[in-house]
Write a protein that holds these residues in place. Structure first.
Motif, PDB file in Angstrom:
ATOM      1  N   GLU A 125      -2.303 -14.894  42.159  1.00  0.00           N
ATOM      2  CA  GLU A 125      -1.582 -13.781  42.799  1.00  0.00           C
ATOM      3  C   GLU A 125      -2.537 -12.916  43.609  1.00  0.00           C
ATOM      4  OE1 GLU A 125       2.251 -12.651  40.114  1.00  0.00           O
ATOM      5  OE2 GLU A 125       0.307 -12.238  39.182  1.00  0.00           O
ATOM      6  N   THR A 126      -3.739 -12.672  43.078  1.00  0.00           N
ATOM      7  CA  THR A 126      -4.740 -11.899  43.821  1.00  0.00           C
ATOM      8  C   THR A 126      -5.120 -12.614  45.110  1.00  0.00           C
ATOM      9  OG1 THR A 126      -5.653 -10.930  41.802  1.00  0.00           O
ATOM     10  CG2 THR A 126      -7.087 -10.964  43.732  1.00  0.00           C
ATOM     11  N   ARG A 129      -2.318 -12.271  47.639  1.00  0.00           N
ATOM     12  CA  ARG A 129      -2.258 -10.891  48.155  1.00  0.00           C
ATOM     13  C   ARG A 129      -3.356 -10.638  49.193  1.00  0.00           C
ATOM     14  NH1 ARG A 129      -2.934  -8.621  43.734  1.00  0.00           N
ATOM     15  NH2 ARG A 129      -5.073  -7.842  43.944  1.00  0.00           N
ATOM     16  N   SER A 195       6.176 -19.341  36.481  1.00  0.00           N
ATOM     17  CA  SER A 195       5.284 -18.612  37.386  1.00  0.00           C
ATOM     18  C   SER A 195       6.129 -17.964  38.479  1.00  0.00           C
ATOM     19  CB  SER A 195       4.265 -19.568  38.013  1.00  0.00           C
ATOM     20  OG  SER A 195       4.837 -20.257  39.108  1.00  0.00           O
ATOM     21  N   PRO A 196       5.533 -17.071  39.281  1.00  0.00           N
ATOM     22  CA  PRO A 196       6.290 -16.483  40.394  1.00  0.00           C
ATOM     23  C   PRO A 196       6.755 -17.517  41.407  1.00  0.00           C
ATOM     24  CG  PRO A 196       4.323 -15.197  39.921  1.00  0.00           C
ATOM     25  CD  PRO A 196       4.215 -16.452  39.125  1.00  0.00           C
ATOM     26  N   TRP A 197       6.190 -18.738  41.375  1.00  0.00           N
ATOM     27  CA  TRP A 197       6.519 -19.780  42.347  1.00  0.00           C
ATOM     28  C   TRP A 197       7.348 -20.898  41.745  1.00  0.00           C
ATOM     29  CZ3 TRP A 197       1.479 -18.777  40.567  1.00  0.00           C
ATOM     30  CH2 TRP A 197       0.923 -17.638  41.138  1.00  0.00           C
TER      31      TRP A 197
END
Length: 466
Positions: A125-126, A129, A195-197
């Motif tokens: 995620e970092t 971003r 996961s977010p994906w």
């Protein structure tokens, strides 16, 4: 102390980030099969390095990871009709057995990828971003190699040259052929994590970036591994970690040399591929360890019958010198330890260190004849320095007479009693545990407890005809 840094391609004076403390991460095994000789090389090389750093007074925090989820593990579990967790637990137990027989001490931490999925997702995620990674339409997440300007610095490779041979495989959704996967979307029926994906699992490279950060911090002293890991694995680790953390990843990169079999690359296709346990069925573990230690850790090793015979003869010289001497601490000429230290301070030069030990053997043999009262102190010094290399902890009679033939119990029976003692201790039945220890001690089998577990040495009782 000088250590060869793969990153700078030269020996450099080693200065830990924190005085007196060394933080070291070594890439460990992907546990889908038994460990082979190449794994043994890495295990033993970094075991010696850790032993020596501690002997020199450093507080070493040694981390070696376990990759317990990847494509090879999924395929092997499916082939076996076995649950993934059952396969990996079985192979981890076998790995620990193999390293114990080679006198490899367990690392301080053995993080497993499946236990750090949350940390891996947070790092991805970092990177997204900050623009270093992107989620593709198929649920995969990729790293943008060209966004990281220093990509290729470990291997001295230009991304444009690498791109010429790169391609996008069927099913991949990369922006650039050089980009590599951070998160893999799960196929139906595969092991996966939310996961977010979407459901999926980590890519191999990101696992080590996340686990090393969790165990050792954003920047640490030494990162090691096998000779085949410099590219792409370690190159990708640098790109991920430095982009995510905005700090240098590792100060010193170390890589062990390859193992060749009869001067050819070890390969299943060539039929010269050996697991550690296959080799140890026919050879004393200390002979195999000596072969691995006798070459400089960065040099290739040739595994062949004549190499093992030479290793056996060398150890016989040591044990013949120790035979009949009761080692005891005392005053000895400090030049042996000094020269041993000089050798090991020069990028862990084990061949030169062994040459010092052979000089000590010659001195011990002379002293046994001329001034025998001084021999115990020399024998103690020989064993003390040998222990830094993980050698010379057997009783001379046990080694010289072929091992099991002179044992009062078979090794399997000894291990069974040690296991029974451990079970008694867990049940807080200390009387039974002590009785087992005493029973073995009467036979000359002495147990040595440590945080790595229990090992044993055989020292025949005085009245056993020694």
């Amino acid at each position: 102390m000088l250590i060869y840094n793969t990153l700078t391609r030269r020996k450099e004076r080693f200065t830990p980030i924190e005085p007196g403390r060394v933080r070291m991460y070594v890439c460990g095994m992907t546990v889908y099969d038994y460990c082979h000789l190449g794994h043994a090389r890495v295990m033993v090389a970094f075991d010696v390095i850790t032993r020596y750093l501690r002997w020199r007074g450093f507080d070493v925090d040694y981390v070696r990871n376990i990759t317990d989820i990847d494509d090879k593990i999924l395929r092997r579990a499916e082939e076996n009709g076995e649950a993934i967790g059952a396969l990996t637990e079985r192979m981890i137990a076998a790995m620990h057995e193999d390293e114990a027989r080679l006198k490899v001490r367990r690392p301080d931490h053995e993080p497993r990828a499946t236990r750090h999925v949350g940390d891996i997702i947070a790092m991805i995620e970092t990177l997204i971003r900050k623009g270093y990674a992107y989620a593709a339409d198929n649920g995969d997440v990729y790293y943008r190699v060209r966004k990281f300007e220093r990509y290729g610095k470990l291997n001295n490779r230009d991304p444009d040259e690498m791109r010429a041979g790169a391609r996008i495989e069927v099913g991949e959704y990369k922006e650039d052929p050089l980009d590599f996967v951070l998160w893999k979307a799960a196929k139906p029926g595969e092991a996966s994590w939310p996961s977010p994906w979407g459901e999926g699992r980590p890519g191999w490279h990101i696992e080590c970036s996340a686990m090393s950060k969790c165990c050792l911090g954003e920047t640490f002293d030494i990162h090691g591994g096998g000779p085949d890991l410099t590219f792409p694995h370690h190159e990708n680790e640098i790109a991920q970690s430095e982009a995510a953390n905005d700090k240098p990843f590792v100060n010193t990169w170390m890589h062990a040399g390859a193992v060749r079999v009869n001067h050819e690359k070890m390969s299943k296709s060539l039929g010269n591929f050996f697991t550690i346990r296959e080799v140890l069925e026919h050879h004393d573990p200390e002979v195999v360890r000596y072969l691995l230690v006798a070459s400089h850790y960065r040099s290739p090793i040739n595994y062949a019958p004549e190499s093992l015979s030479e290793a056996r003869r060398s150890l016989e010289r040591f044990y013949n010198a120790l035979d009949g001497v009761e080692a005891a601490e005392g005053d000895v000429d400090g030049r042996f330890a000094e020269r041993f230290t000089v050798a090991m301070d020069d990028d862990f030069n084990t061949p030169e260190a062994l040459s010092v030990l052979f000089e000590l053997v010659r001195e011990l043999n002379r002293t046994k004849q001329e001034v025998p009262e001084q021999a115990p102190a020399l024998a103690f010094e020989l064993k003390r320095l040998g222990d830094v290399l993980g050698l010379l902890d057997q009783h001379p009679a046990y080694f010289l007479r072929g091992g099991e033939a002179v044992l009062p119990l078979a090794e399997t029976d000894i291990e069974a009693k040690i296991a029974a003692r451990a079970e008694a201790k867990r049940a807080k039945d200390f009387a039974t545990a002590d009785a087992i220890r005493d029973e073995l001690a009467e036979l000359g089998i002495l147990l040595k407890d440590s945080r790595e577990g229990t090992r044993w040495v055989y020292e025949p009782p005085v009245d056993a005809g020694e």
